[in-house]
Structure formats: C-alpha cells, structure tokens
Design a protein around this motif. Structure first.
Motif, PDB file in Angstrom:
ATOM      1  N   MET A   1      14.758 -90.777 -61.342  1.00  0.00           N
ATOM      2  CA  MET A   1      15.429 -90.559 -62.608  1.00  0.00           C
ATOM      3  C   MET A   1      14.416 -90.246 -63.686  1.00  0.00           C
ATOM      4  SD  MET A   1      18.067 -93.169 -64.508  1.00  0.00           S
ATOM      5  CE  MET A   1      17.018 -93.850 -65.764  1.00  0.00           C
ATOM      6  N   SER A   2      14.812 -89.404 -64.655  1.00  0.00           N
ATOM      7  CA  SER A   2      13.902 -89.044 -65.735  1.00  0.00           C
ATOM      8  C   SER A   2      13.529 -90.258 -66.550  1.00  0.00           C
ATOM      9  CB  SER A   2      14.563 -88.000 -66.649  1.00  0.00           C
ATOM     10  OG  SER A   2      13.753 -87.780 -67.776  1.00  0.00           O
ATOM     11  N   ASP A   3      12.247 -90.278 -66.990  1.00  0.00           N
ATOM     12  CA  ASP A   3      11.772 -91.398 -67.787  1.00  0.00           C
ATOM     13  C   ASP A   3      12.104 -91.215 -69.264  1.00  0.00           C
ATOM     14  OD1 ASP A   3      10.419 -93.872 -67.986  1.00  0.00           O
ATOM     15  OD2 ASP A   3       8.624 -92.846 -68.722  1.00  0.00           O
ATOM     16  N   LYS A   4      12.646 -90.043 -69.626  1.00  0.00           N
ATOM     17  CA  LYS A   4      13.003 -89.780 -71.011  1.00  0.00           C
ATOM     18  C   LYS A   4      14.231 -90.586 -71.394  1.00  0.00           C
ATOM     19  CE  LYS A   4      13.343 -85.359 -70.298  1.00  0.00           C
ATOM     20  NZ  LYS A   4      13.579 -83.909 -70.523  1.00  0.00           N
ATOM     21  N   PRO A   5      14.321 -91.057 -72.667  1.00  0.00           N
ATOM     22  CA  PRO A   5      15.515 -91.763 -73.115  1.00  0.00           C
ATOM     23  C   PRO A   5      16.733 -90.851 -72.984  1.00  0.00           C
ATOM     24  CG  PRO A   5      13.707 -92.037 -74.678  1.00  0.00           C
ATOM     25  CD  PRO A   5      13.284 -90.980 -73.711  1.00  0.00           C
ATOM     26  N   SER A   6      17.851 -91.421 -72.589  1.00  0.00           N
ATOM     27  CA  SER A   6      19.050 -90.614 -72.409  1.00  0.00           C
ATOM     28  C   SER A   6      19.685 -90.265 -73.744  1.00  0.00           C
ATOM     29  CB  SER A   6      20.077 -91.384 -71.561  1.00  0.00           C
ATOM     30  OG  SER A   6      19.571 -91.639 -70.278  1.00  0.00           O
ATOM     31  N   PRO A   7      20.008 -88.987 -73.968  1.00  0.00           N
ATOM     32  CA  PRO A   7      20.697 -88.586 -75.194  1.00  0.00           C
ATOM     33  C   PRO A   7      22.080 -89.226 -75.252  1.00  0.00           C
ATOM     34  CG  PRO A   7      19.757 -86.693 -74.067  1.00  0.00           C
ATOM     35  CD  PRO A   7      19.671 -87.839 -73.119  1.00  0.00           C
ATOM     36  N   PHE A   8      22.650 -89.274 -76.443  1.00  0.00           N
ATOM     37  CA  PHE A   8      23.941 -89.911 -76.663  1.00  0.00           C
ATOM     38  C   PHE A   8      25.014 -89.353 -75.723  1.00  0.00           C
ATOM     39  CE2 PHE A   8      28.079 -90.297 -78.648  1.00  0.00           C
ATOM     40  CZ  PHE A   8      28.086 -91.586 -79.126  1.00  0.00           C
ATOM     41  N   SER A   9      25.139 -88.034 -75.657  1.00  0.00           N
ATOM     42  CA  SER A   9      26.208 -87.422 -74.868  1.00  0.00           C
ATOM     43  C   SER A   9      26.020 -87.650 -73.373  1.00  0.00           C
ATOM     44  CB  SER A   9      26.295 -85.922 -75.162  1.00  0.00           C
ATOM     45  OG  SER A   9      25.053 -85.282 -74.911  1.00  0.00           O
ATOM     46  N   LEU A  10      24.773 -87.632 -72.912  1.00  0.00           N
ATOM     47  CA  LEU A  10      24.510 -87.862 -71.498  1.00  0.00           C
ATOM     48  C   LEU A  10      24.869 -89.301 -71.110  1.00  0.00           C
ATOM     49  CD1 LEU A  10      21.476 -86.619 -69.454  1.00  0.00           C
ATOM     50  CD2 LEU A  10      22.246 -88.976 -69.226  1.00  0.00           C
ATOM     51  N   ALA A  11      24.453 -90.256 -71.948  1.00  0.00           N
ATOM     52  CA  ALA A  11      24.763 -91.666 -71.688  1.00  0.00           C
ATOM     53  C   ALA A  11      26.269 -91.901 -71.745  1.00  0.00           C
ATOM     54  CB  ALA A  11      24.056 -92.558 -72.715  1.00  0.00           C
ATOM     55  N   LEU A  12      26.953 -91.181 -72.613  1.00  0.00           N
ATOM     56  CA  LEU A  12      28.396 -91.301 -72.758  1.00  0.00           C
ATOM     57  C   LEU A  12      29.106 -90.934 -71.457  1.00  0.00           C
ATOM     58  CD1 LEU A  12      30.314 -91.846 -75.296  1.00  0.00           C
ATOM     59  CD2 LEU A  12      30.729 -89.395 -75.236  1.00  0.00           C
ATOM     60  N   ILE A  13      28.720 -89.820 -70.874  1.00  0.00           N
ATOM     61  CA  ILE A  13      29.347 -89.346 -69.637  1.00  0.00           C
ATOM     62  C   ILE A  13      28.986 -90.245 -68.456  1.00  0.00           C
ATOM     63  CG2 ILE A  13      29.477 -87.439 -67.994  1.00  0.00           C
ATOM     64  CD1 ILE A  13      28.869 -85.551 -70.380  1.00  0.00           C
ATOM     65  N   ALA A  14      27.701 -90.572 -68.329  1.00  0.00           N
ATOM     66  CA  ALA A  14      27.252 -91.410 -67.213  1.00  0.00           C
ATOM     67  C   ALA A  14      27.880 -92.794 -67.278  1.00  0.00           C
ATOM     68  CB  ALA A  14      25.728 -91.527 -67.228  1.00  0.00           C
ATOM     69  N   GLY A  15      27.974 -93.367 -68.482  1.00  0.00           N
ATOM     70  CA  GLY A  15      28.577 -94.685 -68.650  1.00  0.00           C
ATOM     71  C   GLY A  15      30.054 -94.672 -68.306  1.00  0.00           C
ATOM     72  N   GLY A  16      30.739 -93.598 -68.665  1.00  0.00           N
ATOM     73  CA  GLY A  16      32.156 -93.488 -68.352  1.00  0.00           C
ATOM     74  C   GLY A  16      32.404 -93.421 -66.855  1.00  0.00           C
ATOM     75  N   ILE A  17      31.585 -92.664 -66.161  1.00  0.00           N
ATOM     76  CA  ILE A  17      31.706 -92.546 -64.708  1.00  0.00           C
ATOM     77  C   ILE A  17      31.461 -93.906 -64.039  1.00  0.00           C
ATOM     78  CG2 ILE A  17      30.649 -91.553 -62.629  1.00  0.00           C
ATOM     79  CD1 ILE A  17      30.058 -89.037 -64.341  1.00  0.00           C
ATOM     80  N   ALA A  18      30.423 -94.598 -64.494  1.00  0.00           N
ATOM     81  CA  ALA A  18      30.065 -95.894 -63.911  1.00  0.00           C
ATOM     82  C   ALA A  18      31.148 -96.938 -64.158  1.00  0.00           C
ATOM     83  CB  ALA A  18      28.737 -96.373 -64.488  1.00  0.00           C
TER      84      ALA A  18
END
Length: 275
Positions: free
Chosen positions: A1-18
């Motif tokens: 996984m990328s070591d860069k902090p996750s942008p708001f929109s990316l975290a939003l989608i990934a969190g929803g899926i999880a």
C-alpha cells in the motif's frame, strides 16, 4: 500500500467499502449481542430466530458511517501532524480517531436505533421503525443514546487505533517493508478485540437507552445513570452482557474491515486518479 496519506475522497470510498463488508457479513453476531444485552433477555428478545432482522438498515448506514469515520480520521491525522511540526506521536492517532468517531456517530446512531429495535422485535419492518420513531419522538428519537455512543467510541478509539498503528509500524520495521493488507487486518483485529472488551459496559448502556420503549418516564437517562441502574438492579456483571459476541464481532470484523480498507485503498491508488 502507498505510504502517502490518503486523500479525503479516497478514504471516503475505501471506508465505505470496508464498513459495508463488515456489517452485512457479521449481522447475525450483532443481533446476538443486542438480544443478550436487552433488558428483556435473550430468549424474550427473539432467541436465535430472525437473526437477519434489521440487516437492511444496517447495510444502509454502514457505508456512509465508515466513510465518515475514515475520511475524517485520515484528514485530521494530517492536520494534527502538521500542527505538531510534522512529528508523529501516538496521541495524534487517538485524537484523529476520536474526531472520526464523533463524525461517524451522526450516521451510526440513527442506524443503530432502527436496527437494534428491529433485532429485538419492537418493529416488524424498516418502514414501521422509521415512521413510528419519527411520529413519537421526531428527529430526536433517532439520536437516542448518541451521547453514550460517543462516550463508548472515543475511549474505544483511544485504545484501538494507537495499538493498530503501533502494531503496523513495528511489523513493518521488523520485516523491512510496509505491511500487507492481511497483516494490517491482523493488527486491527487484535487491537479491536482489546478495545471492545474494555468498553463493553458502555455498549450495554447504549443498547438499553436505544431499546427503551417510548414513554413519558424514562428508566435509562444518561450514561452514568444507566450504568448505575443496571449495576444496582442486575449486578455489576450485567455490565458485561454480550461481551463474547461483541469481542468476536470486533475481532472478525476488524480483520474484514481493516483488510478491506487497506486492499481497497491499495487498489484505488493503482487507478492513479489521486496522483
């Protein structure tokens, strides 16, 4: 996984899926926990019948609830780190987690009020639960137990996420590379089990407040009063009712949640839409 902090929109989608992955797959365990914690007791609340009652409302709220949490968590983690001069400390993860939980509860509490009342048979359908709650108590009825839920989630986050981040960092340093989604899931699972067991009394209090039938006189009012009432009437051990399915749900759910979140994050980075 990328070591860069996750942008708001990316975290939003990934969190929803999880979040959706966990709530749908482990709904029967959640029903078991709710019925054990109910004042009427497990068998009068439905026993092993209809273990999927309330799954529609649970699924409906899981994605936005998880998305609210992780997007806020990732955003606040960057803000706090920046304010601290780009230095990291375990309290930063705790504070970011607490902010995430407060935001997520805006969605999770109304979802839980409807879901839990359906799980114990207070309502026969999603429509009945929504219309009756609104008719009797208005919008405020959907936020019964909000304060107690927040009081449960904040200490949970202060325990779970620092352990989760520390486990991941230690594992990464040990093997000389970033943790895989499976390793990240294991870290989250163990951290969640520890936090879940310790915060069970607050979970019991939250359940009692949400399940109390509509009336002019409330038996369970406020977190402290509810804890005292349960302990005095049923004994201190009653505050740990449902601890087994709760810890089991969080342990298995932690593996699914963190694994799904990290895998979704990795896949979303590969789309290069956030480069």
């Amino acid at each position: 996984m990328s070591d860069k902090p996750s942008p708001f929109s990316l975290a939003l989608i990934a969190g929803g899926i999880a979040g959706t992955s966990v709530d749908v797959s482990l709904h029967p365990l959640d029903t078991l926990r709710t019925r054990i914690q109910a004042q009427e007791g497990f068998w009068k609340s439905g026993g092993f019948k209809g273990m999927y009652r309330g799954i529609f409302s649970a699924a409906l709220g899981s994605a936005p609830g998880a998305a609210f949490f992780f997007s806020t968590y990732e955003t606040m983690k960057k803000v706090i780190k920046s304010c601290a001069g780009d230095k990291e400390h375990w309290t930063h993860h705790s504070a970011a987690s607490a902010c995430g939980e407060v935001a997520a509860c805006l969605v999770r509490v109304p979802t839980a009020v409807v879901t839990q009342n359906m799980q114990v048979g207070n309502y026969n359908s999603f429509g009945e639960a929504i219309s009756t709650t609104y008719k009797v108590s208005g919008l405020r009825g959907f936020y019964a137990g909000y304060g107690t839920t927040v009081f449960r989630e904040i200490p949970f986050a202060f325990i779970q996420f620092p352990i989760y981040e520390a486990f991941k960092k230690t594992w990464a340093n040990y093997q000389g590379s970033e943790t895989s989604p499976v390793q990240g899931a294991l870290c989250g699972s163990v951290a969640g089990a520890i936090a879940g067991g310790l915060t069970t009394p607050l979970d019991v209090a939250k359940t009692r407040i949400m399940l109390e039938k509509h009336s002019d006189v409330k038996k369970y009012t406020g977190t402290v009063n509810t804890l005292r009432t349960i302990a005095s009437e049923e004994g201190a051990l009653a505050l740990y009712k449902g601890v087994e399915p709760r810890v089991m749900w969080i342990t298995i759910g932690g593996f699914i949640f963190f694994g799904a979140y990290e895998q979704a994050t990795a896949l979303l980075w590969r789309t290069k839409m956030w480069d």
